[in-house]
Design an enzyme around this catalytic site. Sequence first.
Site, PDB file in Angstrom:
ATOM      1  N   ASP A  10      70.157  38.770  76.625  1.00 41.34           N
ATOM      2  CA  ASP A  10      69.788  39.837  77.563  1.00 41.34           C
ATOM      3  C   ASP A  10      68.732  39.262  78.509  1.00 41.34           C
ATOM      4  O   ASP A  10      68.207  38.168  78.279  1.00 41.34           O
ATOM      5  CB  ASP A  10      69.206  41.042  76.795  1.00 41.34           C
ATOM      6  CG  ASP A  10      68.758  42.160  77.738  1.00 41.34           C
ATOM      7  OD1 ASP A  10      69.500  42.458  78.702  1.00 41.34           O
ATOM      8  OD2 ASP A  10      67.674  42.729  77.544  1.00 41.34           O
ATOM      9  N   SER A  11      68.406  40.032  79.541  1.00 43.55           N
ATOM     10  CA  SER A  11      67.347  39.599  80.447  1.00 43.55           C
ATOM     11  C   SER A  11      65.965  39.712  79.786  1.00 43.55           C
ATOM     12  O   SER A  11      65.001  39.165  80.302  1.00 43.55           O
ATOM     13  CB  SER A  11      67.373  40.455  81.721  1.00 43.55           C
ATOM     14  OG  SER A  11      67.195  41.821  81.381  1.00 43.55           O
ATOM     15  N   CYS A  73      73.502  42.802  77.754  1.00 49.13           N
ATOM     16  CA  CYS A  73      72.845  43.124  79.022  1.00 49.13           C
ATOM     17  C   CYS A  73      73.883  43.848  79.858  1.00 49.13           C
ATOM     18  O   CYS A  73      74.941  43.263  80.167  1.00 49.13           O
ATOM     19  CB  CYS A  73      72.389  41.831  79.700  1.00 49.13           C
ATOM     20  SG  CYS A  73      71.731  42.077  81.365  1.00 49.13           S
ATOM     21  N   GLU A 152      59.555  46.747  79.500  1.00 45.12           N
ATOM     22  CA  GLU A 152      59.001  45.418  79.211  1.00 45.12           C
ATOM     23  C   GLU A 152      57.472  45.476  79.102  1.00 45.12           C
ATOM     24  O   GLU A 152      56.860  44.609  78.477  1.00 45.12           O
ATOM     25  CB  GLU A 152      59.419  44.412  80.291  1.00 45.12           C
ATOM     26  CG  GLU A 152      60.904  44.059  80.280  1.00 45.12           C
ATOM     27  CD  GLU A 152      61.298  43.073  79.170  1.00 45.12           C
ATOM     28  OE1 GLU A 152      60.467  42.240  78.777  1.00 45.12           O
ATOM     29  OE2 GLU A 152      62.460  43.162  78.694  1.00 45.12           O
ATOM     30  N   CYS A 186      72.244  50.470  80.560  1.00 44.82           N
ATOM     31  CA  CYS A 186      71.379  49.290  80.534  1.00 44.82           C
ATOM     32  C   CYS A 186      70.798  49.246  79.129  1.00 44.82           C
ATOM     33  O   CYS A 186      70.323  50.270  78.619  1.00 44.82           O
ATOM     34  CB  CYS A 186      70.269  49.431  81.567  1.00 44.82           C
ATOM     35  SG  CYS A 186      68.913  48.259  81.329  1.00 44.82           S
ATOM     36  N   HIS A 188      68.152  48.170  77.937  1.00 44.84           N
ATOM     37  CA  HIS A 188      66.725  48.499  77.785  1.00 44.84           C
ATOM     38  C   HIS A 188      66.515  49.997  77.556  1.00 44.84           C
ATOM     39  O   HIS A 188      65.520  50.398  76.949  1.00 44.84           O
ATOM     40  CB  HIS A 188      65.924  48.110  79.034  1.00 44.84           C
ATOM     41  CG  HIS A 188      65.525  46.670  79.107  1.00 44.84           C
ATOM     42  ND1 HIS A 188      66.438  45.666  79.324  1.00 44.84           N
ATOM     43  CD2 HIS A 188      64.307  46.070  78.997  1.00 44.84           C
ATOM     44  CE1 HIS A 188      65.791  44.506  79.357  1.00 44.84           C
ATOM     45  NE2 HIS A 188      64.499  44.716  79.162  1.00 44.84           N
TER      46      HIS A 188
HETATM   47  N1  DGL Z   1      69.046  45.009  79.673  1.00 46.73           N
HETATM   48  C1  DGL Z   1      69.501  44.743  81.024  1.00 46.73           C
HETATM   49  C2  DGL Z   1      70.713  45.590  81.281  1.00 46.73           C
HETATM   50  O1  DGL Z   1      71.304  46.025  80.327  1.00 46.73           O
HETATM   51  C3  DGL Z   1      68.380  44.921  81.976  1.00 46.73           C
HETATM   52  C4  DGL Z   1      68.697  44.411  83.323  1.00 46.73           C
HETATM   53  C5  DGL Z   1      67.523  43.980  84.122  1.00 46.73           C
HETATM   54  O2  DGL Z   1      66.907  43.001  83.724  1.00 46.73           O
HETATM   55  O3  DGL Z   1      67.278  44.602  85.161  1.00 46.73           O
HETATM   56  O4  DGL Z   1      71.136  45.832  82.380  1.00 46.73           O
END
Ligand code: DGL
Length: 271
Positions: A10-11, A73, A152, A186, A188
């Site tokens: 993931d990011s 992600c 975050e 998303c 997150h």
């Molecule tokens: N968890 C990522 C997603 O599902 C976050 C994306 C981001 O870094 O903006 O889209």
Amino acid sequence: MDGRSIGIFDSGLGGLTTVAELRRLLAQEDIVYFGDTGRVPYGGRSRETIIKYARQDMAFLRTFDLKAVVIACGTASTTAMDVMEAEQDIPVIGVVEPAARAAARATRNGKIGLIATQASIRSGMYERRIMAENPAAAVLPQACPLFVPLVESGRIHPGDIVIETVVAEYLAPLKAAGVDTLLMGCTHYPLLTRVIAAFMGEGVTLINAGAEGAKAMAELLRARGGLTGESAPGQCRYFVSDSVDNFSALASLFLRENVTETVTQIDISVY
Ligand code: DGL
């Protein structure tokens, strides 16, 4: 049986929603996790950049002996899934298909709210998958660009005035439209479940894209006879592209176990 690890990327922290569900479903599996915390958020970036980052994330994970990868992600899944599938010789699962299917099946009044990053909303990928499953559904999309930086930063708790204000701002139109299902597209966003659920109210079903990706991986491995034969609990190793401290603290909080000793910083630019 296959004792190799499952890769997840993931990011940043969001893919932990996949880790949590995978550990609940398949506790014996070994997991290698990469969170690109040095370059988060991905959601406001161009398709070219997201594909470049996803390729590097995958290349790092492939330095381990993996049997499959979950792209945990939403943004990489909506934007780089075709590239990832075409380039890999092991199964790769994204979160879009399983989450869209779950949302299409969950709705009773046909109104589905979709919250995701700007790149995911722009791709139209979730809507297409939902409509393929349930052509009568109406999808109401809403990009929520402030959610990822707030998650975050650890602003995830009910009573936090900042996150509660931002949640109300983004979700009020969906609530007013009467959606009975809200797809958190998303990974997150499920870290905000308590705040989002409280705002939307009891009648609204929340779909957790990260958890749906984990369920899809569990189904795939079961169907292929690809589960590990081990009976001991699996090991989970975490890698990040920025300092380990912030990630370790929030990951430990979210997973309800101290993961500090298992988090390592790497340089993603060399992959
Ligand atoms: N968890 C990522 C997603 O599902 C976050 C994306 C981001 O870094 O903006 O889209």
